[in-house]
Design an enzyme around this catalytic site. Structure first.
Site, PDB file in Angstrom:
ATOM      1  N   ASP A  14       4.570  -9.635 -15.548  1.00  0.00           N
ATOM      2  CA  ASP A  14       4.441  -8.522 -14.599  1.00  0.00           C
ATOM      3  C   ASP A  14       5.598  -8.563 -13.606  1.00  0.00           C
ATOM      4  O   ASP A  14       5.755  -9.518 -12.849  1.00  0.00           O
ATOM      5  CB  ASP A  14       3.106  -8.616 -13.865  1.00  0.00           C
ATOM      6  CG  ASP A  14       2.703  -7.310 -13.221  1.00  0.00           C
ATOM      7  OD1 ASP A  14       3.546  -6.696 -12.545  1.00  0.00           O
ATOM      8  OD2 ASP A  14       1.547  -6.898 -13.393  1.00  0.00           O
TER       9      ASP A  14
ATOM     10  N   SER B  41       1.631  -0.918 -12.390  1.00  0.00           N
ATOM     11  CA  SER B  41       1.124  -1.704 -13.514  1.00  0.00           C
ATOM     12  C   SER B  41      -0.046  -1.054 -14.234  1.00  0.00           C
ATOM     13  O   SER B  41      -0.486  -1.567 -15.263  1.00  0.00           O
ATOM     14  CB  SER B  41       0.705  -3.096 -13.021  1.00  0.00           C
ATOM     15  OG  SER B  41       1.812  -3.818 -12.563  1.00  0.00           O
TER      16      SER B  41
ATOM     17  N   SER C 199      -3.119  -4.703 -15.311  1.00  0.00           N
ATOM     18  CA  SER C 199      -2.560  -5.041 -16.629  1.00  0.00           C
ATOM     19  C   SER C 199      -3.635  -5.421 -17.637  1.00  0.00           C
ATOM     20  O   SER C 199      -3.720  -4.802 -18.716  1.00  0.00           O
ATOM     21  CB  SER C 199      -1.517  -6.158 -16.493  1.00  0.00           C
ATOM     22  OG  SER C 199      -0.461  -5.769 -15.645  1.00  0.00           O
TER      23      SER C 199
ATOM     24  N   GLU D 279      -0.861 -12.375 -19.655  1.00  0.00           N
ATOM     25  CA  GLU D 279      -0.086 -11.857 -18.526  1.00  0.00           C
ATOM     26  C   GLU D 279       0.272 -12.964 -17.548  1.00  0.00           C
ATOM     27  O   GLU D 279      -0.601 -13.679 -17.048  1.00  0.00           O
ATOM     28  CB  GLU D 279      -0.863 -10.776 -17.770  1.00  0.00           C
ATOM     29  CG  GLU D 279      -0.044 -10.186 -16.624  1.00  0.00           C
ATOM     30  CD  GLU D 279      -0.861  -9.397 -15.613  1.00  0.00           C
ATOM     31  OE1 GLU D 279      -0.263  -8.577 -14.906  1.00  0.00           O
ATOM     32  OE2 GLU D 279      -2.082  -9.623 -15.524  1.00  0.00           O
TER      33      GLU D 279
ATOM     34  N   ASP E 201       5.132 -10.775 -10.247  1.00  0.00           N
ATOM     35  CA  ASP E 201       5.147  -9.513  -9.493  1.00  0.00           C
ATOM     36  C   ASP E 201       4.817  -9.735  -8.020  1.00  0.00           C
ATOM     37  O   ASP E 201       5.485  -9.193  -7.128  1.00  0.00           O
ATOM     38  CB  ASP E 201       4.136  -8.567 -10.133  1.00  0.00           C
ATOM     39  CG  ASP E 201       3.970  -7.257  -9.392  1.00  0.00           C
ATOM     40  OD1 ASP E 201       4.904  -6.455  -9.386  1.00  0.00           O
ATOM     41  OD2 ASP E 201       2.882  -7.040  -8.813  1.00  0.00           O
TER      42      ASP E 201
ATOM     43  N   HIS F 153       6.873  -8.876  -4.516  1.00  0.00           N
ATOM     44  CA  HIS F 153       6.362  -7.939  -3.502  1.00  0.00           C
ATOM     45  C   HIS F 153       6.471  -8.527  -2.092  1.00  0.00           C
ATOM     46  O   HIS F 153       6.688  -7.795  -1.121  1.00  0.00           O
ATOM     47  CB  HIS F 153       4.902  -7.587  -3.792  1.00  0.00           C
ATOM     48  CG  HIS F 153       4.726  -6.504  -4.808  1.00  0.00           C
ATOM     49  ND1 HIS F 153       5.353  -5.280  -4.715  1.00  0.00           N
ATOM     50  CD2 HIS F 153       3.984  -6.454  -5.952  1.00  0.00           C
ATOM     51  CE1 HIS F 153       5.009  -4.522  -5.737  1.00  0.00           C
ATOM     52  NE2 HIS F 153       4.177  -5.208  -6.511  1.00  0.00           N
TER      53      HIS F 153
ATOM     54  N   ASP G   2       6.268  -5.016 -17.504  1.00  0.00           N
ATOM     55  CA  ASP G   2       5.755  -3.660 -17.309  1.00  0.00           C
ATOM     56  C   ASP G   2       6.716  -2.810 -16.488  1.00  0.00           C
ATOM     57  O   ASP G   2       6.838  -1.611 -16.696  1.00  0.00           O
ATOM     58  CB  ASP G   2       4.370  -3.689 -16.663  1.00  0.00           C
ATOM     59  CG  ASP G   2       4.277  -4.620 -15.461  1.00  0.00           C
ATOM     60  OD1 ASP G   2       5.268  -5.315 -15.150  1.00  0.00           O
ATOM     61  OD2 ASP G   2       3.203  -4.678 -14.836  1.00  0.00           O
ATOM     62  N   HIS G   3       7.411  -3.442 -15.567  1.00  0.00           N
ATOM     63  CA  HIS G   3       8.347  -2.734 -14.686  1.00  0.00           C
ATOM     64  C   HIS G   3       9.273  -3.766 -14.070  1.00  0.00           C
ATOM     65  O   HIS G   3       9.083  -4.982 -14.226  1.00  0.00           O
ATOM     66  CB  HIS G   3       7.597  -1.974 -13.586  1.00  0.00           C
ATOM     67  CG  HIS G   3       6.641  -2.849 -12.824  1.00  0.00           C
ATOM     68  ND1 HIS G   3       7.052  -3.799 -11.914  1.00  0.00           N
ATOM     69  CD2 HIS G   3       5.286  -2.946 -12.859  1.00  0.00           C
ATOM     70  CE1 HIS G   3       6.006  -4.433 -11.429  1.00  0.00           C
ATOM     71  NE2 HIS G   3       4.909  -3.937 -11.990  1.00  0.00           N
TER      72      HIS G   3
ATOM     73  N   HIS H  16       8.301  -1.678  -6.618  1.00  0.00           N
ATOM     74  CA  HIS H  16       8.830  -1.897  -7.958  1.00  0.00           C
ATOM     75  C   HIS H  16      10.192  -1.236  -8.091  1.00  0.00           C
ATOM     76  O   HIS H  16      10.588  -0.415  -7.257  1.00  0.00           O
ATOM     77  CB  HIS H  16       7.887  -1.312  -9.003  1.00  0.00           C
ATOM     78  CG  HIS H  16       6.539  -1.962  -9.021  1.00  0.00           C
ATOM     79  ND1 HIS H  16       5.435  -1.378  -9.607  1.00  0.00           N
ATOM     80  CD2 HIS H  16       6.117  -3.151  -8.535  1.00  0.00           C
ATOM     81  CE1 HIS H  16       4.394  -2.180  -9.491  1.00  0.00           C
ATOM     82  NE2 HIS H  16       4.784  -3.257  -8.825  1.00  0.00           N
TER      83      HIS H  16
END
Length: 548
Positions: A109, A153, A218, A376, A381, A385, A422-423, A500
């Protein structure tokens, strides 16, 4: 004629204002966009030096870059490396067109391409290869959602698991369903089914492992249909003014839904989403459910006639006999919320991602028809952040370890492994630091125009703005501990949490039909390709092609 005269004029003007690096080196850098002078001399500014010259010379400390190994000074070293890569590339001509009995998808992620590069340096060397970077086939996935440029996500999970682009914040629904539209969620014509459903319909075992809550966006893409990714428990739906009896929450769908209740393996965090408010979990944390239901007990009741186990910590997990066929269904909830970052985890209480994946494979491998496993690494991620790259990099290392274990344990003849993100994120790795310079430190090849050091890692936005930028003078990074796990790295735009990024993400593949994943393509192509390799799902498959 006018065009020719204009070109001549511009050439003459350009000649008048251009400077030579041989005769005017003291005035300014020949090419400020690609500075070189800091490699050779310590040029201090003079009183006559203009501002542009000051920016291109005084901001460069005296450095002598050295390669990590003396062998790198010789051409033969690099020729040998290139020939080894060539040999590896030539093996790609031997395409594996066998049916993928098993498919494992690893989702990092927020695992952007810059995160991969920075993690290599975090491990000690720019030339380091993460386990999955040795996979033979690599592609690029376009991550935008149906209605936004930069994805979340939720809509991406619908893409890479269900094969359809969806709206931001929605899961398992077509783009006809808007964020927060309870009625659209309840309309089954808007539902799209994931590759987990395709696998179950074909008689395969399914399961998932995550380092986030098992109801997070996810993993929810495996089993849920929801108009809002935040509807993880019934109370969240009530807060938005809707009836949970009409729009079922995500936790309930995992326990009672057609796909969720047939999952052989469920591991991650999020006990609070399954427990009522009047109950506390093993850590003394109250549940969030306002309907009084204990969904963990529901799961235990559903599988009371199976060889099943519910575990809450690493000790219980490792004591569960999964390797000898004594467990057919496993629910592991190891935290009330997300699992703690690996850097912060109590190793006696929290299993590693590798341990969870290994246990999942123990159970799933017993199905002679094969299995689909989704894994995952979800807290990469979260580290980004909060603009705390040390956490993101460490989570990436743990992610790579789990992939290496899975690949070494399975055969490339019958098991397809796909690794992707995912990104992306807004993190960048910049400057002209020397090789092996601390990726979590300051750039040692250049100072900024304010004569202060700057970090090699920075973010376009996020919480690092206040501490690093919003002050009379920029924070002197030499005066702080940048390796503190909670240090927020510099951000250009002030935001409570970093966003993101919208750039493409990498896809790595190994095993049957892995060559399908090379090139640049839409993210929602991924489950279609996995299904083709595994001969499952409603679309074209390798088996139907062979028959025709």
């Amino acid at each position: 004629m006018l065009y020719r005269l204009l070109c001549v004029y511009l050439a003459l003007v350009g000649g008048l204002v251009s400077t030579s690096p041989l005769h005017h080196e003291a005035e300014e850098e020949y090419d400020p966009m690609h500075p070189q002078r800091f490699l050779f001399a310590d040029l201090a500014p003079t009183a006559s030096t203009d501002q542009r010259a000051k920016r291109s010379s005084a901001s460069m400390p005296k450095l002598r870059f050295e390669p990590p190994s003396p062998n790198e000074q010789h051409a033969q070293y690099w020729n040998n490396v290139a020939q080894d890569i060539l040999d590896r590339q030539l093996h790609k001509n031997r395409l594996n067109r066998k049916v993928a009995k098993n498919v494992i998808m690893f989702l990092g992620d927020g695992l952007s391409i810059p995160t991969l590069a920075a993690t290599r340096v975090y491990l000690g060397d720019e030339s380091t290869e993460l386990s999955f970077e040795r996979f033979p086939y690599v592609g690029l996935s376009k991550t935008y959602c149906a209605n936004v440029q930069v994805a979340d996500s939720a809509c991406t999970a619908t893409a890479y698991l269900a094969g359809v682009k969806a709206n931001y914040g929605t899961i398992g629904l077509t783009a006809a369903a808007a964020l927060g539209d309870c009625q659209a969620q309840n309309d089954t014509s808007n539902h799209v089914h994931s590759i987990a459903k395709w696998a179950q319909d074909a008689g395969l075992s399914t399961g998932f492992v995550t380092t986030t809550e098992v109801t997070n966006a996810s993993p929810a893409g495996m089993y849920a249909h929801t108009a809002n990714r935040n509807w993880e428990y019934n109370g969240a739906i009530e807060k938005d003014g809707f009836d949970p009896a009409v729009c079922q929450d995500i936790a309930s769908q995992l326990i009672h839904g057609e796909v969720g209740k047939h999952m052989r393996v469920i591991m991650g965090g999020g006990r609070r989403e399954f427990l009522p408010t009047h109950e506390t979990d093993i850590d003394g944390i109250r549940g969030r459910r306002t309907d009084g239901e204990d969904l963990i007990k529901h799961w235990q009741h559903h599988h009371s006639h199976h060889r099943s186990a519910y575990v809450q910590n690493r000790v219980q997990l490792l004591e569960t006999n999964t390797a000898h066929g004594e467990t057919d269904y496993l629910l592991g909830l190891f935290s009330s919320k997300h699992l703690p970052y690996h850097l912060d985890a109590d190793e006696q209480q929290i299993p590693t991602l590798t341990e969870m994946v290994s246990t999942a494979m123990d159970i799933l491998e017993r199905n002679d028809n094969g299995y689909f496993l989704f894994v995952e690494g979800g807290r990469i991620d979260h580290g980004h952040h909060y603009t705390q790259p040390i956490r993101a990099f460490d989570e990436t290392v743990e992610f790579a370890k789990a992939i290496e274990m899975a690949r070494s344990r399975t055969s490339q003849d019958n098991t397809l492994i796909v690794v992707t993100a995912d990104h992306s994120h807004t993190m960048t790795m910049s400057g002209y630091s020397s090789r092996k310079n601390d990726i979590l430190g300051v750039n040692n090849g250049q100072r900024a125009d304010d004569e202060l050091p700057y970090a090699t890692i920075s973010y376009a936005n996020g919480p690092g703005y206040d501490r690093n930028v919003q002050r009379e003078a920029r924070l002197d990074l030499n005066r702080v501990d940048m390796r503190d796990k909670s240090f927020a790295f510099p951000s250009t735009v002030p935001l409570g949490l970093e966003t993101h990024g919208g750039d493409d993400v990498a896809v790595f593949a190994s095993g049957p039909w892995a060559h399908l994943f090379s090139g640049t393509y839409e993210q929602h192509f991924i489950p279609h390709a996995m299904a083709y390799a595994g001969c499952i799902g409603p679309g074209r498959t390798a088996c139907t092609e062979q028959q025709s």
